[in-house]
Design an enzyme around this catalytic site. Structure first.
Site, PDB file in Angstrom:
ATOM      1  N   HIS A  57      -7.138   0.317   6.705  1.00 57.48           N
ATOM      2  CA  HIS A  57      -6.750  -1.083   6.915  1.00 57.48           C
ATOM      3  C   HIS A  57      -6.712  -1.445   8.400  1.00 57.48           C
ATOM      4  O   HIS A  57      -7.132  -2.538   8.791  1.00 57.48           O
ATOM      5  CB  HIS A  57      -5.402  -1.372   6.247  1.00 57.48           C
ATOM      6  CG  HIS A  57      -5.461  -1.366   4.758  1.00 57.48           C
ATOM      7  ND1 HIS A  57      -6.238  -2.247   4.044  1.00 57.48           N
ATOM      8  CD2 HIS A  57      -4.862  -0.572   3.835  1.00 57.48           C
ATOM      9  CE1 HIS A  57      -6.100  -2.012   2.740  1.00 57.48           C
ATOM     10  NE2 HIS A  57      -5.272  -0.992   2.585  1.00 57.48           N
ATOM     11  N   SER A  66       0.811  -1.220   0.000  1.00 65.03           N
ATOM     12  CA  SER A  66       0.000   0.000   0.000  1.00 65.03           C
ATOM     13  C   SER A  66       0.837   1.259   0.000  1.00 65.03           C
ATOM     14  O   SER A  66       1.942   1.302   0.565  1.00 65.03           O
ATOM     15  CB  SER A  66      -0.879   0.033   1.271  1.00 65.03           C
ATOM     16  OG  SER A  66      -1.738  -1.062   1.317  1.00 65.03           O
TER      17      SER A  66
END
Lengths: 442, 442, 442, 442
Positions: free
Chosen positions: B380, B302
């Site tokens: 997340h 990410s």
């Protein structure tokens, strides 16, 4: 793109969370069982939704295992414990009343939202969630009959179902003999007007001179919501027994100029009050016009559910004159009491005129709150249809004789006049009827 | 049962009503043009819905023909003229305050409902209605940036869209090289993280060692709502350029034990604020576990969108000590100003330790309202993932260097720990991080 | 009913048999490896077919692993060892010659059948068997060029492929931008007439004013056999560069009255000699007539592959008079040698008349075995089309200039005259041509 | 890619040609009607195939309108007038006999090809051509019984059908309650072993503890070619009445370790002699093994069609000793003549041993050309199955009692032994039977 509702994957997700849920069952600090109340609270509180699907499925399966009394208890709990936050609501009201304007209105609208709605929305995440919610509401509607206090709960169910089953999400499907059997058997099960007598009868109703259309919702791909059966015929059909007993032929299809909607059945009790019928008829008319340009007339062949009882009352009270009828009509109806009138031509002929006259009177003069007393009439007239013809001996089945002395009626959907009829009806309950029907009135 | 959204039939129904609408345009008694205001009022008033579809389509096409100012005017009209009925609302508030109990609450909830919601529900009946509503909201969100008074209007759009796009109605689809081209080209268009450079690049991202999944809604069958790109690799991947440049092989698929979620892209601006990402990741993890049991690790690769700016500020303010860092770290970062550091091994090596340390500090110490400052981290970690590894030189593209000094991060989705992480994060913002990451902190 | 060719199940069946086959490899009593000869003999001998699928797959994969020389050897083996049983054949001939009549004929027909045919039929049982057989024949045709002794082997391949790819088994599919990408990329690969320059070019060829149709065979669901590209235009199109460069618009579709077939490409080399083109064109004409009734004219825009070389020869031999042409035409062609003629209007204008005259002469006077020399002309005239127009500067690409001095031609498919033209052509090679073309002839 | 067999387009093509055909009917110069002979000759002669589809359809519809005698005449015409070209054949024979080698062989093979085959191939181009050809062959097989001279015609039909219905082109489909009704009704129609008594019975045979698989050919998408019904049970099933009457339950599915193939039915009489059964069973076994790994045993529950008559003959001839049986067995069979033996436990018990002994003897000792006399035994033993168990009272229906004194038999498909059994059977007709069965023999 075809759509699979990945129930398997959803179940796997739910399984992954189950262990944790199972562990909780035993672990409640206060010794309270991990029951529906806890499940629902947890389902609502999962901001991050780590266990959303698992909890939603648990609510669904737990509900399914409850007996009637416990289910009623569940709805009472929804009423008493899953309303809006009262303090927040009172604050929002105050802010609104203090002149908070549009923003205060918006906050009030949010504050009044019950926690039930959020809960129902989350239950919908379960595999088969939508079907489970429909089934819950079916129960709820039953309890509601004796327990009007559940009305606020039903109000939230109805609100969400109405949003979800918005007609923009429905798809019209043609159902025929190529349709999967598990869907066809539902037609047999749900047909509400003229019972389908097994698979041979069903097959006849799906033959080349027939059409059947149903609305489906993507989340319930195997469940029709409502369906309509159509017969393609030459000229307006007046007798359901003739309609159902003719043998299909390519010839009769070629000659057909009229589509008769002879049966409309709602399938989902859980969707009671969320109406699709009007839209279904209009969409089917367009489908048929496009497929079969030779069709010129679109009409129903409909029951008159209120006429039988109304007629009985008239004969008991002999108040014909109140309806502008000749009081001697009562005597003319006498043959009705002779069960043989149907096969006795003379008696039958004698009954035709008085029955038709009474029926037209029932339609045009009997009102409930200014609207026609007959519920089927209210539906079609409200759609903009016209009362076109009364059919003596239209339905000579036992049910038909009892319900409406064997009479049926045609409602005509004339696309050019639908809106005018609808507006006149909406404005002052004007009933669109043909001259022929009007002249029958006493 | 496959679903056709009979746009053709809907258009035919709309055409049937058009004539009447057209006639009205000229006929307004007051000489007022038959504009959006009239259309919307009529659409709402059609109780019998005789012209519902036609009017809904007219609203949609009229809107499409408006310029920006007129569209803004439409939304202002919705705000000012399509709120709830004030008198009814005031009455309902009074009844509630008078102790009306649950029924009064229910009526209040109904009274506060704005006419906008009913209107939006009816617009959805138009052919392509759902897409049109999404497009309206996309405009509305733009106006909202400068005109917060439109917030109540957006609140109603968001409310209905959130109900309609309930995750129980979404279907997860695997997108691959067998997918129709008109859907594939949308991946190219919507990819938001690592740009897809034409069809050859797309094809590589759909090769045998890759997976791509998307959520679809039945009313938008050609439009992905969100999609995730996954690479099947051996061991945790730390470099996006390596990931995108390897050649696919059957061998690498066989050896893969890790699924790397390297890109998640939202596709519909009109659905801003209605989140699917959490659910998508979890469902895809289950799909992959079921299809490819050899996969043991599920993690992202990410971006760290906030790190670049944060780093810049630290270097300007030299406030390293406030974060518990050695103040000399500033000097160690000097090579960053030399554009050649990427290709100079020595400089590069020298930067590794200080950048990783700063990055870990950014994640673990920089907060916004007690939560991590980085938006991707909030997403997340809020899902229950764990901050697993910081990757130096993870993204050496221009964008990557600018956004996060070339660093990328892995978030690990360990199914057994997701709920514990999620709960700890929800309770007191505890950040789940590996020992390795924690040790990097200053 | 949709069809899955259960390759997985076939592979499982094959796997079940593999063990036995593997065991055999080592067990051959004579130390002979278990090679193609043994595999083929076993595949043929399995009366009960206990291992049919496994052996068939083994033949396919073994073949795929052979190098060129070994493949050639395989076909020689088929020629020498897999013919008919000679003794049986001789006996059948004798019986026939002894006046055995119809039954003897039948037995002769059975006796002459080579064992190759039975073998190919059994190979087709393998997963992917049909594709494997096409690929074998593609090789075989290559070897055949230098080794005419393989002709009898090819004759059997061609016989079976011709039976299997009977046009009654082909399905016509419309290929558009909704078609799966893995099929679309085959259009790019197989386009033989006007190269498709990547996905953007492909998309333009599938836009709203274009159509593309392909024949598929159910056993090769991902492989087009032949496809045709059609442009919908107003009036007869004469220039391929204009056709390919226009921007599509709804307007141009509405105005279109003509369908131009501008490219027909065969896709499967293994099906060489098994023709679908004639049938494809006619079926597409019917599809288009039914979908778009406004289309009045159906014509091709075709290359003239033989004209360039013929023209070169004429200019070398200066034998114009032999063709009835004015010998001075040679001089008029001089600008052709100036590469700038295409952009020099004057030179270009001067070339038009002589080139058109020569081209008409080429079509109408140059023969091979009494038929037109040009292969494309033979195809379309044989189908019953008419030579309608010669287009100067029809294809100014490098290829077009080289192949036919930039000329293209239209063949007109006039459904009412197709049979008459076809019969006249079949009877005495009469070439159907418009007056305009005939008048151009020298 | 899904496949539509564009019957509509084919019909349009055919319509386009019809006018020309119609014109011909009246125009025959000799006054001869344009009959089947002319149609067939024209269909064959159309090199350019300008009218191929139209002529093919004309042949099909003309044939459909012929009466029985005329159809027979058509086949006789095919025999007498559509054989090979005799002169060409004689020439090819001579060339071959003159030592023409492989090429001469190839030419001979081409010369011996009857014109019938080409004709049948072209008829297949008609819309619905394949079905029409199957129907022609069904007639032909009937005529063949009394007219063996038609054998050469049938030989050509069989040759082409065998090529077209190559098992590489068949797809295996799972038939269940989700299958379209028009296909399900064909199961009812075609079931040949244990009659399906209407839709309720059918539904039970498709319940969760049952499976049904069928082969389909792409050109006949609505017609199963052959289907097999499977019951999932615990342990080997011995009684068909028990099997058909149990109520399905999730429990019984979970416990199932055995798949019983209790009915295999061929559906297309026109495909007589082209066998799929062996392949079907094996593919279904693989499907089941993959879907339901808990299944360990795969066996049939099969009728013994020849046993009843054989038993009758033994009882008449009292030649038990010829079969190695104790001659007193005849007396033990006496209760068979008492229709009440089935419900009289004592009589029933007394019959068990002698009947089982006779049945085992019938299987193992009665031969036709060295192979087992029973046709079902020949089929399964030829596939490599093993005769596993004889079931007394296995089928107590009227049909079962008559056909095989109520006995049924299990054939076991043990994948590990199939090939060994098959080879032993092929080599010297060795019958694979369990010890239990062998010990029953007299």
């Amino acid at each position: 793109m075809k759509f699979h509702f990945f129930q398997d994957a959803l179940n796997m997700i739910a399984d992954a969370g189950r262990e944790i849920i199972d562990k909780r069952r035993g672990h409640d600090a206060l010794g309270v069982p991990y029951d529906m109340r806890h499940l629902c609270e947890d389902l609502l509180s999962q901001k991050g939704e780590a266990l959303g699907v698992a909890l939603a499925r648990e609510v669904v399966t737990t509900y399914a295992g409850l007996n009637g009394e416990a289910r009623r208890g569940f709805f009472l709990m929804l009423r008493d414990e899953f309303g809006p936050d009262q303090a927040a609501l009172d604050g929002a009201i105050q802010a609104y009343q203090n002149g908070g304007g549009q923003n205060a209105l918006m906050h009030l609208s949010q504050a009044v939202e019950s926690r039930r709605r959020a809960l129902i929305r989350r239950i919908n995440m379960a595999p088969g969630g939508t079907a489970a919610i429909l089934s819950m509401r079916e129960d709820l509607l039953r309890y509601l009959k004796t327990d009007p206090l559940l009305k606020p709960v039903d109000s939230d169910f109805a609100y969400l179902l109405s949003a979800w089953f918005n007609r923009g999400f429905l798809s019209l499907e043609c159902v025929d003999w190529q349709t999967p059997a598990h869907i066809l058997e539902k037609l047999i099960e749900y047909e509400a007007v003229h019972e389908i007598d097994g698979w041979d009868d069903l097959r006849r109703r799906l033959a080349q001179d027939r059409r059947c259309y149903a609305f489906f919702h993507p989340a319930l791909p195997d469940e029709p919501l409502i369906f309509v059966e159509v017969a393609l015929v030459k000229g307006m059909a007046g007798s359901i027994q003739d309609l159902l007993s003719t043998t299909p032929s390519a010839e009769s299809v070629r000659q057909a100029d009229t589509a008769i909607f002879y049966s409309i059945s709602n399938c989902q009790k859980g969707l009671t009050g969320i109406s699709f019928g009007n839209f279904l008829i209009k969409q089917v008319v367009e489908e048929l016009r496009s497929d079969l340009p030779q069709l010129k007339t679109f009409a129903t062949l409909s029951p008159i559910p209120g006429f039988g009882n109304w007629l009985k009352k008239r004969r008991e009270q002999e108040d014909y004159e109140d309806y502008g009828l000749d009081p001697e009509i009562g005597e003319k109806l006498a043959p009705l009491d002779n069960p043989g009138w149907l096969i006795d031509e003379e008696m039958s002929n004698a009954l035709k005129a008085p029955l038709e006259s009474l029926c037209a009177t029932y339609f045009l003069k009997e009102k409930r709150k200014d609207l026609p007393a007959d519920p089927v009439a209210r539906f079609h007239l409200g759609n903009g249809a016209q009362l076109a013809r009364i059919n003596f001996r239209g339905d000579t089945s036992e049910k038909g004789l009892k319900q409406s002395a064997g009479l049926l009626v045609n409602y005509l959907y004339d696309l050019k006049k639908i809106e005018a009829h609808h507006e006149a009806y909406a404005a002052d309950a004007t009933i669109a009827a043909t001259k022929a029907v009007k002249q029958l009135v006493g």
